[in-house]
Design an enzyme around this catalytic site. Structure first.
Site, PDB file in Angstrom:
ATOM      1  CB  CYS A  79     -20.464   9.202  10.489  1.00 18.91           C
ATOM      2  SG  CYS A  79     -19.015   8.691  11.416  1.00 18.91           S
ATOM      3  CB  CYS A  82     -17.537   8.163   8.532  1.00 18.71           C
ATOM      4  SG  CYS A  82     -18.350   7.113   9.757  1.00 18.71           S
TER       5      CYS A  82
END
Length: 324
Positions: A79, A82
């Site tokens: 991700c 993230c």
């Protein structure tokens, strides 16, 4: 564990009220145990950011949330957002110096937790306060927004649940976290504990009396004021027929007691603004003793939600306009 969503300021339900009363007691028990075991009460800054998995969730998140708000960062290695958000959260966890704990959960390795929180995409950030889960934000967020959210979370943890955070010592060894030493017993701790125990056993009358006993000796005790307001609210709605109460309120808009009873249900159900609005409208329609009865109940509901809640502040202004 099935997390529940709750507003960070003022939603009231049976579990939330009970948690608010128990959180301090649990934290104090942990501190007392650590003191008996020779704990120093301080943790390392490195211990403010922890990796959590399904096996350790109850211990590392749910139990710790009785001492300090726990912010959960759901992330994954693949991700990209993230990778931008997580370092900001980690830096802020250290900067906030124990006012919250950051728990990082890899969703690829902990699919069950992801499902239980109802997460549709990552990054997703939640918090757990006194055992109750609430969403903070999802997706990338700017640092200013994150700080604002964290400030609100910390304020709610302190004012609503008595969570004052962790003691951080830059020289403490990582992994050697101990709870803070036991504080000296206050003059009313026994009575406050009796109130918590009464709530635990479902003895609302006993809890009300215990809080009144504290206030008789210490009229300014904020914990007792909040506890009394909450216990009296629960006592009032205990055993009522919600459908009948709402029918009466709809059929009798001029009936003061019908509107007051419905406002109590509104608040217990988390409809804070509906409860306040209902009583302010009733104040506008009434005079004399009826108006004063409604005003007093509205002030009692303000105590349940908390004086610094923005909805209370707005409702106070609206009440002043209605009265004057």
């Amino acid at each position: 564990m099935q997390p529940r969503n709750m507003s960070m300021s003022g939603v009231v339900d049976l579990a939330a009220v009970k948690a608010a009363q128990e959180a301090k007691a649990k934290a104090e028990q942990a501190r007392a145990q650590a003191a008996r075991e020779g704990g120093t009460g301080a943790i390392s800054p490195a211990d403010l950011v922890i990796d959590v998995d399904e096996a350790g969730f109850e211990r590392d998140v749910l139990q710790r949330s009785a001492e300090v708000p726990v912010v959960i960062d759901f992330w994954a290695e693949w991700c990209e957002p993230c990778k931008q958000l997580s370092p900001v959260l980690e830096r802020l966890a250290v900067e906030y110096n124990g006012r919250f704990l950051l728990a990082k959960i890899d969703v690829d390795a902990n699919q069950m937790l992801m499902q239980q929180f109802g997460i549709q995409g990552i990054p997703a950030v939640f918090a757990v306060v006194a055992g109750q889960a609430l969403p903070l934000f999802q997706g990338a967020a700017g640092e200013a927004q994150i700080r604002q959210t964290l400030d609100q979370l910390v304020q709610v943890g302190e004012q609503r649940f008595g969570l004052t955070g962790l003691t951080v010592d830059p020289e403490a060894e990582p992994g050697g976290a101990q709870a803070a030493p036991e504080r000296p017993a206050g003059p009313h701790d026994g009575l406050l504990e009796a109130a918590v125990q009464a709530l635990d056993s479902g003895d609302l009358s006993g809890a009300v009396q215990a809080y009144k006993n504290v206030l008789n000796e210490d009229p300014g005790n904020e914990e007792a004021k909040l506890g009394l307001a909450q216990a009296e609210l629960l006592q009032r709605v205990q055993g009522v027929d919600p459908q009948q109460v709402r029918r009466d309120a709809a059929d009798k808009p001029a009936d003061v007691q019908a509107q007051i009873a419905a406002a109590d249900l509104d608040l217990v159900g988390g409809h804070v603004e509906d409860a306040f609005g209902r009583l302010i409208e009733t104040v506008q329609r009434t005079v004399g003793d009826d108006r004063d009865t409604v005003r007093v109940r509205l002030l009692e509901l303000f105590e349940v939600v908390g004086p610094d809640d923005p909805r209370v502040i707005a409702a106070r202004r609206a009440l002043a306009r209605a009265l004057f």
